[in-house]
Write an enzyme that holds these catalytic residues in place. Sequence first.
Site, PDB file in Angstrom:
ATOM      1  N   ASP A  14      30.627  17.456  55.664  1.00  0.00           N
ATOM      2  CA  ASP A  14      31.863  17.759  54.923  1.00  0.00           C
ATOM      3  C   ASP A  14      31.782  19.137  54.293  1.00  0.00           C
ATOM      4  O   ASP A  14      31.656  19.273  53.068  1.00  0.00           O
ATOM      5  CB  ASP A  14      32.103  16.684  53.853  1.00  0.00           C
ATOM      6  CG  ASP A  14      32.430  15.337  54.468  1.00  0.00           C
ATOM      7  OD1 ASP A  14      33.076  15.314  55.536  1.00  0.00           O
ATOM      8  OD2 ASP A  14      32.028  14.315  53.898  1.00  0.00           O
ATOM      9  N   LYS A  36      28.924  13.349  61.624  1.00  0.00           N
ATOM     10  CA  LYS A  36      30.388  13.197  61.578  1.00  0.00           C
ATOM     11  C   LYS A  36      31.007  14.547  61.256  1.00  0.00           C
ATOM     12  O   LYS A  36      30.628  15.201  60.288  1.00  0.00           O
ATOM     13  CB  LYS A  36      30.814  12.186  60.507  1.00  0.00           C
ATOM     14  CG  LYS A  36      32.337  12.046  60.416  1.00  0.00           C
ATOM     15  CD  LYS A  36      32.739  10.859  59.579  1.00  0.00           C
ATOM     16  CE  LYS A  36      32.986  11.175  58.128  1.00  0.00           C
ATOM     17  NZ  LYS A  36      34.295  11.824  57.865  1.00  0.00           N
ATOM     18  N   ASP A  63      36.019  12.795  63.563  1.00  0.00           N
ATOM     19  CA  ASP A  63      36.925  11.997  62.722  1.00  0.00           C
ATOM     20  C   ASP A  63      38.283  12.692  62.643  1.00  0.00           C
ATOM     21  O   ASP A  63      38.610  13.327  61.643  1.00  0.00           O
ATOM     22  CB  ASP A  63      36.289  11.837  61.338  1.00  0.00           C
ATOM     23  CG  ASP A  63      37.003  10.808  60.485  1.00  0.00           C
ATOM     24  OD1 ASP A  63      37.816  10.040  61.040  1.00  0.00           O
ATOM     25  OD2 ASP A  63      36.745  10.771  59.268  1.00  0.00           O
ATOM     26  N   LYS A  65      41.315  11.024  63.402  1.00  0.00           N
ATOM     27  CA  LYS A  65      42.365  10.049  63.067  1.00  0.00           C
ATOM     28  C   LYS A  65      43.666  10.356  63.808  1.00  0.00           C
ATOM     29  O   LYS A  65      44.727  10.582  63.205  1.00  0.00           O
ATOM     30  CB  LYS A  65      42.613  10.010  61.556  1.00  0.00           C
ATOM     31  CG  LYS A  65      41.378   9.593  60.772  1.00  0.00           C
ATOM     32  CD  LYS A  65      41.678   9.357  59.310  1.00  0.00           C
ATOM     33  CE  LYS A  65      40.472   8.879  58.542  1.00  0.00           C
ATOM     34  NZ  LYS A  65      39.418   9.896  58.372  1.00  0.00           N
ATOM     35  N   LEU A  66      43.596  10.318  65.132  1.00  0.00           N
ATOM     36  CA  LEU A  66      44.776  10.641  65.939  1.00  0.00           C
ATOM     37  C   LEU A  66      45.862   9.570  65.799  1.00  0.00           C
ATOM     38  O   LEU A  66      45.555   8.383  65.662  1.00  0.00           O
ATOM     39  CB  LEU A  66      44.404  10.724  67.429  1.00  0.00           C
ATOM     40  CG  LEU A  66      43.385  11.767  67.866  1.00  0.00           C
ATOM     41  CD1 LEU A  66      43.270  11.753  69.393  1.00  0.00           C
ATOM     42  CD2 LEU A  66      43.789  13.149  67.393  1.00  0.00           C
ATOM     43  N   ASP A  68      49.984   9.481  67.585  1.00  0.00           N
ATOM     44  CA  ASP A  68      51.123  10.199  68.145  1.00  0.00           C
ATOM     45  C   ASP A  68      51.699   9.305  69.252  1.00  0.00           C
ATOM     46  O   ASP A  68      51.283   8.146  69.384  1.00  0.00           O
ATOM     47  CB  ASP A  68      50.643  11.560  68.708  1.00  0.00           C
ATOM     48  CG  ASP A  68      51.746  12.615  68.684  1.00  0.00           C
ATOM     49  OD1 ASP A  68      52.867  12.306  69.148  1.00  0.00           O
ATOM     50  OD2 ASP A  68      51.497  13.747  68.222  1.00  0.00           O
ATOM     51  N   PRO A  70      52.033   7.699  72.931  1.00  0.00           N
ATOM     52  CA  PRO A  70      50.890   7.379  73.794  1.00  0.00           C
ATOM     53  C   PRO A  70      50.467   8.512  74.738  1.00  0.00           C
ATOM     54  O   PRO A  70      49.269   8.789  74.874  1.00  0.00           O
ATOM     55  CB  PRO A  70      51.389   6.155  74.588  1.00  0.00           C
ATOM     56  CG  PRO A  70      52.354   5.503  73.662  1.00  0.00           C
ATOM     57  CD  PRO A  70      53.046   6.619  72.932  1.00  0.00           C
ATOM     58  N   GLY A 208      27.254  11.150  53.365  1.00  0.00           N
ATOM     59  CA  GLY A 208      27.448  12.580  53.149  1.00  0.00           C
ATOM     60  C   GLY A 208      26.531  13.107  52.066  1.00  0.00           C
ATOM     61  O   GLY A 208      25.351  13.379  52.286  1.00  0.00           O
TER      62      GLY A 208
HETATM   63  O1  C5P Z   1      29.555  12.086  50.477  1.00  0.00           O
HETATM   64  P1  C5P Z   1      29.896  10.678  50.875  1.00  0.00           P
HETATM   65  O2  C5P Z   1      28.693   9.879  51.361  1.00  0.00           O
HETATM   66  O3  C5P Z   1      30.700   9.955  49.830  1.00  0.00           O
HETATM   67  O4  C5P Z   1      30.833  10.888  52.173  1.00  0.00           O
HETATM   68  C1  C5P Z   1      31.391   9.809  52.852  1.00  0.00           C
HETATM   69  C2  C5P Z   1      32.161  10.282  54.051  1.00  0.00           C
HETATM   70  O5  C5P Z   1      32.910   9.182  54.538  1.00  0.00           O
HETATM   71  C3  C5P Z   1      33.156  11.393  53.778  1.00  0.00           C
HETATM   72  O6  C5P Z   1      33.284  12.155  54.997  1.00  0.00           O
HETATM   73  C4  C5P Z   1      34.435  10.639  53.485  1.00  0.00           C
HETATM   74  O7  C5P Z   1      35.593  11.372  53.786  1.00  0.00           O
HETATM   75  C5  C5P Z   1      34.303   9.455  54.444  1.00  0.00           C
HETATM   76  N1  C5P Z   1      35.074   8.276  54.040  1.00  0.00           N
HETATM   77  C6  C5P Z   1      34.875   7.605  52.844  1.00  0.00           C
HETATM   78  N2  C5P Z   1      35.622   6.510  52.526  1.00  0.00           N
HETATM   79  C7  C5P Z   1      36.554   6.074  53.371  1.00  0.00           C
HETATM   80  C8  C5P Z   1      36.777   6.714  54.576  1.00  0.00           C
HETATM   81  C9  C5P Z   1      36.007   7.833  54.882  1.00  0.00           C
HETATM   82  O8  C5P Z   1      34.013   7.990  52.068  1.00  0.00           O
HETATM   83  N3  C5P Z   1      37.228   4.993  53.051  1.00  0.00           N
END
Ligand code: C5P
Length: 235
Positions: A14, A36, A63, A65-66, A68, A70, A208
């Site tokens: 991220d 990711k 990631d 998240k498409l 639109d 088909p 992350g």
């Molecule tokens: O830094 P952290 O471990 O919190 O990052 C988690 C990752 O998972 C980030 O990329 C965040 O956008 C993603 N994510 C999340 N919760 C969700 C969906 C996606 O933390 N419900």
Amino acid sequence: MQIAARDQLIVALDVPQVDQARQLVETLGEAVSFYKVGMELIYGNGFGFVSELTRAGKKVFLDLKLHDIPNTVQKATEQVAHLGVTFLTVHAYPQTMRAAKAGCLNSQMQILGVTVMTSYDDQDLRDAGYDKSVQDVVRIRAEAARDIGIGGLILSAEEVAAMRLHIGKDLLLVTPGIRPADSDSHDQKRFMTPKDAILAGANHLVVGRPVTQAKNPKAAALSIIQEIHTTNQKI
Ligand code: C5P
């Protein structure tokens, strides 16, 4: 088939700039095999970097998240499949999931469905014109994902155990919101340790900041992989 513990950890890159992402990947070295990449990095010239990762033998969860019509989803999925990506997310609408699955036909790429964004509650769904609860919509979309036969679902750690029971073993469950016992929760309100998420039935953990912002990111990643490995022995 049991996935190797190292491949169960997906580190979320991220960061806004490719240089920062490249630096993190270099720091983590052989410890981490799966990354990711989300919209932030992609819209910061990240597509070339995705190919760089796959050429280096890393697995990539893209990631995007498409969602639109088909035809567009299928063609976009085909383009992403050429990059050698392992997972691609789409919103878990039946039309979209079917189209994305068709776009994967000549590749190993798997589609993950996002059921309902975890930032949504029942009122948000009502505001968007739905008359069902978040729980009901998650269940309906998860069943559709299973029936259509996409690769899996991305969902919060606290939903994993119930979903695993409900949906059976066929779908991969991929979960963010993971915090090792000794780490900062940051802005995650509901989170689980790697051990508890694996015991609940998750196949992959998206982590992350506990890795990327650790004093020693490589040691943090290795410690999570060790926790996953030890937990796998108990299942
Ligand atoms: O830094 P952290 O471990 O919190 O990052 C988690 C990752 O998972 C980030 O990329 C965040 O956008 C993603 N994510 C999340 N919760 C969700 C969906 C996606 O933390 N419900």
